[in-house]
Enzyme design. Sequence first.
Site, PDB file in Angstrom:
ATOM      1  N   CYS A  86       0.883  -1.280  -0.044  1.00 56.02           N
ATOM      2  CA  CYS A  86      -0.073   0.098  -0.074  1.00 56.02           C
ATOM      3  C   CYS A  86       0.872   1.327  -0.118  1.00 56.02           C
ATOM      4  O   CYS A  86       1.492   1.617  -0.905  1.00 56.02           O
ATOM      5  CB  CYS A  86      -0.964  -0.015   1.090  1.00 56.02           C
ATOM      6  SG  CYS A  86      -2.506   1.113   1.025  1.00 56.02           S
ATOM      7  N   HIS A 182      -3.517  -5.003   0.664  1.00 54.87           N
ATOM      8  CA  HIS A 182      -2.988  -5.680   1.719  1.00 54.87           C
ATOM      9  C   HIS A 182      -3.033  -7.078   1.993  1.00 54.87           C
ATOM     10  O   HIS A 182      -4.107  -7.778   2.321  1.00 54.87           O
ATOM     11  CB  HIS A 182      -3.864  -4.931   3.193  1.00 54.87           C
ATOM     12  CG  HIS A 182      -3.600  -3.673   3.534  1.00 54.87           C
ATOM     13  ND1 HIS A 182      -2.632  -3.162   4.138  1.00 54.87           N
ATOM     14  CD2 HIS A 182      -4.354  -2.512   3.042  1.00 54.87           C
ATOM     15  CE1 HIS A 182      -2.388  -1.727   4.236  1.00 54.87           C
ATOM     16  NE2 HIS A 182      -3.473  -1.250   3.516  1.00 54.87           N
ATOM     17  N   GLU A 184      -1.614  -8.969   3.947  1.00 53.07           N
ATOM     18  CA  GLU A 184      -1.886  -9.687   5.295  1.00 53.07           C
ATOM     19  C   GLU A 184      -3.360  -9.555   5.710  1.00 53.07           C
ATOM     20  O   GLU A 184      -3.613 -10.045   6.761  1.00 53.07           O
ATOM     21  CB  GLU A 184      -0.827  -8.885   6.389  1.00 53.07           C
ATOM     22  CG  GLU A 184      -1.342  -7.408   6.610  1.00 53.07           C
ATOM     23  CD  GLU A 184      -1.279  -6.489   5.514  1.00 53.07           C
ATOM     24  OE1 GLU A 184      -1.558  -5.001   6.146  1.00 53.07           O
ATOM     25  OE2 GLU A 184      -0.907  -6.661   4.468  1.00 53.07           O
TER      26      GLU A 184
END
Length: 199
Positions: A86, A182, A184
């Site tokens: 990001c 993202h 994660e």
Amino acid sequence: MKSSSSIVGILDYGVGNIFSLQQSLTSLGYSVVIGKNERQLKKATTVILPGVGAFQYAIKNLKKSRMDEFLKSEYFSSSRRYIGICLGMQLFFDFSEEGMTKGLGIIPGRVKVLSDNLCHVGWSIVSTNFLKSVKPHEKAFYFNHSYFVKCSKKYINGKCILGLQEIPSIIQSKEFIGVQFHPEKSQSIGKKLLQELII
């Protein structure tokens, strides 16, 4: 991709989501080291720049620690892989309209505000050559951003559609890879991509 015995570094430059990223990497079996400088990250074969925060603040912190010049030198040496997430990806480029601030200038391009001041929050399908074993409609990742990268097509390795706008979602130049989303926070598909990118 190397085995999960790889050491993955997370560059701590004062922006968020380090904990969730660390948890995701640990769950995949990677050894994780968090560092603010070259010395603390020297054992890592892949270094990740996380990204939740303001562009101007992030650049200021990188300059303060002199990691800005180090990252530029690493681009030319290709000594290991760097993954920007990001904001971490956006920092690779020349300039951002967020704060009207110069970036690292590692990859040619500019960070621009989304049209109509949109905020892209939620899941979007990314068209990419990564994850070849995954069906195209299953390549959905979690986004949360209001700025996007404008760069040459030669650096774009993945894109998604937001309204009528095409958003570069994965970029790559040499050993520097950036993702606008993202991983994660993208459940199993995000972890699968991290495993493919980490060396």
